[in-house]
Design an enzyme around this catalytic site. Structure first.
Site, PDB file in Angstrom:
ATOM      1  N   SER A 135       0.702  -1.326  -0.101  1.00  0.00           N
ATOM      2  CA  SER A 135       0.094  -0.044  -0.208  1.00  0.00           C
ATOM      3  C   SER A 135       1.054   1.412  -0.112  1.00  0.00           C
ATOM      4  CB  SER A 135      -0.902  -0.111   1.133  1.00  0.00           C
ATOM      5  OG  SER A 135      -1.570   1.029   1.085  1.00  0.00           O
ATOM      6  N   LYS A 161      -1.002  -0.676  -4.454  1.00  0.00           N
ATOM      7  CA  LYS A 161      -2.191  -0.267  -4.314  1.00  0.00           C
ATOM      8  C   LYS A 161      -1.920   1.344  -3.904  1.00  0.00           C
ATOM      9  CE  LYS A 161      -4.372  -0.518  -0.383  1.00  0.00           C
ATOM     10  NZ  LYS A 161      -5.296  -1.058   1.113  1.00  0.00           N
ATOM     11  N   LYS A 163      -3.341   4.812  -2.395  1.00  0.00           N
ATOM     12  CA  LYS A 163      -4.213   5.770  -1.616  1.00  0.00           C
ATOM     13  C   LYS A 163      -4.768   6.751  -2.391  1.00  0.00           C
ATOM     14  CE  LYS A 163      -4.145   3.227   2.260  1.00  0.00           C
ATOM     15  NZ  LYS A 163      -5.389   2.686   2.731  1.00  0.00           N
ATOM     16  N   ASP A 189      -7.258   2.785  -3.359  1.00  0.00           N
ATOM     17  CA  ASP A 189      -8.044   2.678  -2.228  1.00  0.00           C
ATOM     18  C   ASP A 189      -8.375   4.062  -1.754  1.00  0.00           C
ATOM     19  OD1 ASP A 189      -9.107   2.239   0.422  1.00  0.00           O
ATOM     20  OD2 ASP A 189      -7.183   1.555   1.252  1.00  0.00           O
ATOM     21  N   GLU A 214     -11.020   0.480  -4.173  1.00  0.00           N
ATOM     22  CA  GLU A 214     -11.474   0.130  -2.618  1.00  0.00           C
ATOM     23  C   GLU A 214     -12.219   1.315  -1.827  1.00  0.00           C
ATOM     24  OE1 GLU A 214      -9.109  -1.785   1.210  1.00  0.00           O
ATOM     25  OE2 GLU A 214      -8.034  -1.393  -0.678  1.00  0.00           O
ATOM     26  N   ASP A 239     -14.277  -2.407   1.941  1.00  0.00           N
ATOM     27  CA  ASP A 239     -13.400  -2.557   3.115  1.00  0.00           C
ATOM     28  C   ASP A 239     -14.228  -2.337   4.445  1.00  0.00           C
ATOM     29  OD1 ASP A 239     -11.339  -2.459   5.021  1.00  0.00           O
ATOM     30  OD2 ASP A 239     -10.249  -1.184   3.941  1.00  0.00           O
ATOM     31  N   LYS A 263     -10.225  -7.686   6.813  1.00  0.00           N
ATOM     32  CA  LYS A 263      -9.507  -7.391   7.737  1.00  0.00           C
ATOM     33  C   LYS A 263     -10.010  -7.979   8.917  1.00  0.00           C
ATOM     34  CE  LYS A 263      -7.806  -2.866   5.933  1.00  0.00           C
ATOM     35  NZ  LYS A 263      -8.044  -1.584   5.949  1.00  0.00           N
ATOM     36  N   GLY A 291      -4.582  -4.862   5.598  1.00  0.00           N
ATOM     37  CA  GLY A 291      -3.433  -4.619   6.461  1.00  0.00           C
ATOM     38  C   GLY A 291      -3.897  -3.598   7.425  1.00  0.00           C
TER      39      GLY A 291
END
Length: 368
Positions: A135, A161, A163, A189, A214, A239, A263, A291
């Site tokens: 991430s 990934k 953000k 995400d 996400e 998520d 998660k 995570g």
């Protein structure tokens, strides 16, 4: 087993670099660890709540309080306890899933150590190693982002990934695709940073062949996610909205998600995480393991979970050095883009006494 007590241990670990999301920027990870004791041994759990209630309503101080006053006493009063009994025993107390998950993890670790059974085998794992994604937080500039992504790809990570948030979305995704090509597994995400009114803007990500977007909308906006899924081609992954097997089944039935990020801390523990996996497999929905900047303890459990058959996408189970220069367990090291699944009893890892002592800021014993 019967618990004789639970140790609550607060640790503070500096990150190797600031990690910025739409919720804010972290430079230090403050974590609550649990160590349960019984006549037959001990087990470790890790609470994934953050210092402030930004990602979820839970936060470290609140988790410590509810554990001390309600959750731990509910278990220590029992003459017989195993991991399957933890959730029913704690069910009268509403919410607090991260605190409950940490306690279940510790009890499960203690139980499996006593039985000589690895975490992965108990959960139903079928793989000896799992592919790892990474991430990448929001950066100050696109060149800085490209340098970071290059470093992770050179390290062997199987998936990137990014953000994102309004103002940092299309341009960085385009830059990564142009620099590294279409063969890189890439996803984004949003951490709830958008609204349904942003659907047309989010559709601008469709040409970049992303694995998924996400959690673009607020966690309680399931209908909004279903509508967004009809307006964009990129698969929607939930998520924060997924808090149980039931919520996963509902989101799938409504068409709000076609991929699920599991998660364990967010859903109340690894046994509920396995139920979510089973629901998704039954509906043909791929899952992957998210995570929360875990230490080696939580990372060991996540890697075990990610070895289940339905986890067909690389998760955020990155190596220890992604976040920490020194972990509190033997470090998890990337090999050919994968991490090995621990094979020892329970979590298969132990805290290193000196490393743990160095980052500990407080301990508290909650006796039976």
């Amino acid at each position: 087993m019967k618990l004789s007590g639970v140790e609550l241990r607060r640790i503070r670990m500096p990150l190797v670099a600031p990690f910025r999301t739409s919720f804010g920027t972290q430079t230090v990870r403050e974590t609550l660890l649990l160590r349960v004791e019984s006549a037959d041994g001990e087990g470790w759990g890790e609470c994934v709540a953050m210092s402030d209630p930004l990602y979820s309503p839970e936060y470290v101080d609140g988790c410590a309080d509810v554990l001390r006053r309600f959750l731990v006493p509910a278990l220590t009063r029992r003459d017989r306890l195993d991991a399957t009994l933890v959730a029913p025993a704690l069910a009268p107390f509403k919410g607090h899933l991260m605190a409950k998950a940490a306690l279940e993890m510790a009890v499960l670790d203690a139980e499996l150590r006593e039985r000589g059974v690895p975490f992965a085998r108990e959960l139903g794992a079928v793989h000896e190693r799992v592919p790892c994604g990474v991430s990448v937080g929001i950066m100050d500039s696109v060149p800085e982002l490209l340098d970071a992504v290059a470093g992770y790809l050179d390290a062997g990570y199987a998936r990137i990934k990014l953000k994102i948030e309004p103002g940092w979305d299309v341009a960085p995704v385009r830059a990564v695709r142009e620099r590294f090509g279409d063969d890189v597994l890439l996803q984004v995400d949003a951490n709830t940073a958008y609204t349904l009114a942003d659907a047309r803007h989010l559709a601008r990500l469709d040409p970049f062949d992303l694995l998924l977007i996400e959690q673009p909308l607020p966690e309680d906006d399931i209908r909004g996610h279903a509508e967004l899924a009809r307006q964009v081609r990129t698969p929607i992954c939930l998520d924060e909205s997924i808090t149980s097997a039931r919520s996963a089944a509902d989101a799938i039935a409504l068409g709000a998600t076609s991929v699920v990020n599991v998660k364990p801390g967010r859903v109340g523990g690894y046994l509920e995480a396995r139920r979510i996996h089973d629901v998704c497999v039954a509906h043909g929905v791929p899952v992957w393991c998210g995570g929360m900047l875990e230490t080696g303890l939580g990372r060991a459990a996540n890697v075990a979970l990610a070895a289940l058959p339905g986890f067909t996408l690389p998760g955020d189970t990155s190596a220890s050095d992604r976040y920490y220069r020194t972990d509190i367990t033997a470090p998890f090291t990337l090999a050919d883009g994968h991490l090995a699944v621990p094979t020892g009893p329970g979590l298969g890892v132990e805290p290193l006494a000196d490393a743990l002592a160095e980052v500990t800021v407080d301990t508290e014993w909650v006796a039976a």
